[in-house]
Enzyme design. Structure first.
Site: not given
Ligand code: SAH
Length: 281
Positions: A123
């Site tokens: 993000s």
């Molecule tokens: N906070 C993270 C942002 C990652 S993007 C950072 O600092 O990098 C969002 C993430 O949510 C992705 O890695 C995706 O695989 C995950 N995601 C999507 N659906 C999900 C679910 N049902 N349970 C857990 N993770 C999920």
């Protein structure tokens, strides 16, 4: 797919896996698993073995300098709606370039999202700051100065988890993709946060073993907030999540406060997050 424990590297030796019920995971049976970062773990070596590029901080780019992070913080303060100095101070400390591919490290202190593999993104710093700032304004957080026990859905590369655990009592961060869960563990190992647990599983179900949570934050957006999150939110706690319909541009940040009598829901900024998906892989 269940965690069969076969296809993955067998490191680190001290990394304990527990099931969502808190019991030790039996191969093939666990619906999800939790990685506990142990201070004495041999992860540093595992990290080098797993991907030698990541063990070498990009040289000559000045990325390890505090000034680079301070400039990012100054820009966030000046150009965005982020004014919570506690969040900004932590973001001035956490080295974001260590959470992205070395080829993208030079962009790590710009206010931009970046690819982290598997079709996912880290993000934007301003969005991380905005969401954590909203958590800090929750009723219980205002009273205590801490976001308390926190559940993060979507660990991704682990950057936001690193920021969260500096402002929380303890953090449980769930990722549905095993490859990203493992990568986050490697990225987070040098800082060795003692109050962070990484969970591999479907975050739409929350993480019942450690509920209720004072704070719940999602980095992935569904059409609405799953019922499990509302159930696992403590009275006085706050949930921040991107929510919206499938129409492009219709996603907004939703803030939900749990009171003695129900839930108070407010809509905030328009955002663009990756989708909240079901199941795990
Ligand atoms: N906070 C993270 C942002 C990652 S993007 C950072 O600092 O990098 C969002 C993430 O949510 C992705 O890695 C995706 O695989 C995950 N995601 C999507 N659906 C999900 C679910 N049902 N349970 C857990 N993770 C999920």
């Amino acid at each position: 797919m269940p965690d069969d424990g076969k296809a993955r590297p067998r490191f680190p030796a001290r990394l304990e896996s527990v099931s969502p019920t808190g019991r030790k995971a039996a191969a093939g049976l666990a619906a999800s698993s939790t990685a506990v970062l142990r201070p004495q773990s041999p992860l540093r070596q595992a990290h080098a073995d797993a991907d030698p590029r990541r063990s070498i901080p990009p040289a000559g780019l000045g990325l390890v300098s505090r000034d680079v992070r301070q400039r990012m913080v100054d820009r966030l303060r000046a150009q965005t709606g982020v004014h919570d100095e506690r969040v900004l101070a932590v973001m001035g400390d956490v080295e974001r370039h260590r959470f992205v591919d070395p080829a993208l490290a030079v962009q790590a202190y710009e206010d931009t999202s970046l690819p982290i593999g598997h079709g996912q993104t880290i993000s934007k710093p301003s969005v991380v700051a905005l969401m954590i700032g909203l958590l800090l304004q929750g009723p219980q957080a205002r009273a205590t100065g801490s976001i308390g026990r926190t559940l993060e859905i979507g660990t991704g590369c682990g950057y936001q988890a690193a920021v969260l655990c500096r402002l929380a009592s303890d953090v449980y961060s769930i990722e549905r993709l095993r490859a990203l869960h493992d990568a986050a563990r490697l990225h987070l190992e040098p800082a060795r946060p003692r109050n962070l647990r990484l969970v591999h599983g479907d975050g739409r179900l929350g993480h019942p073993p450690n509920a209720p949570y004072q704070s719940i934050v999602s980095a992935a957006g569904g059409e609405d907030v799953p019922a499990a999150w509302l159930e696992q939110l403590a009275v006085g706690g706050r949930l921040v999540a991107p929510t919206g319909g499938p129409v492009e541009g219709s996603q907004v940040l939703v803030v939900i406060d749990r009171t003695e009598t129900g839930y108070l829901r407010t809509r905030h900024d328009g955002v663009h997050f990756v989708p909240l998906k079901s199941g795990f892989a």
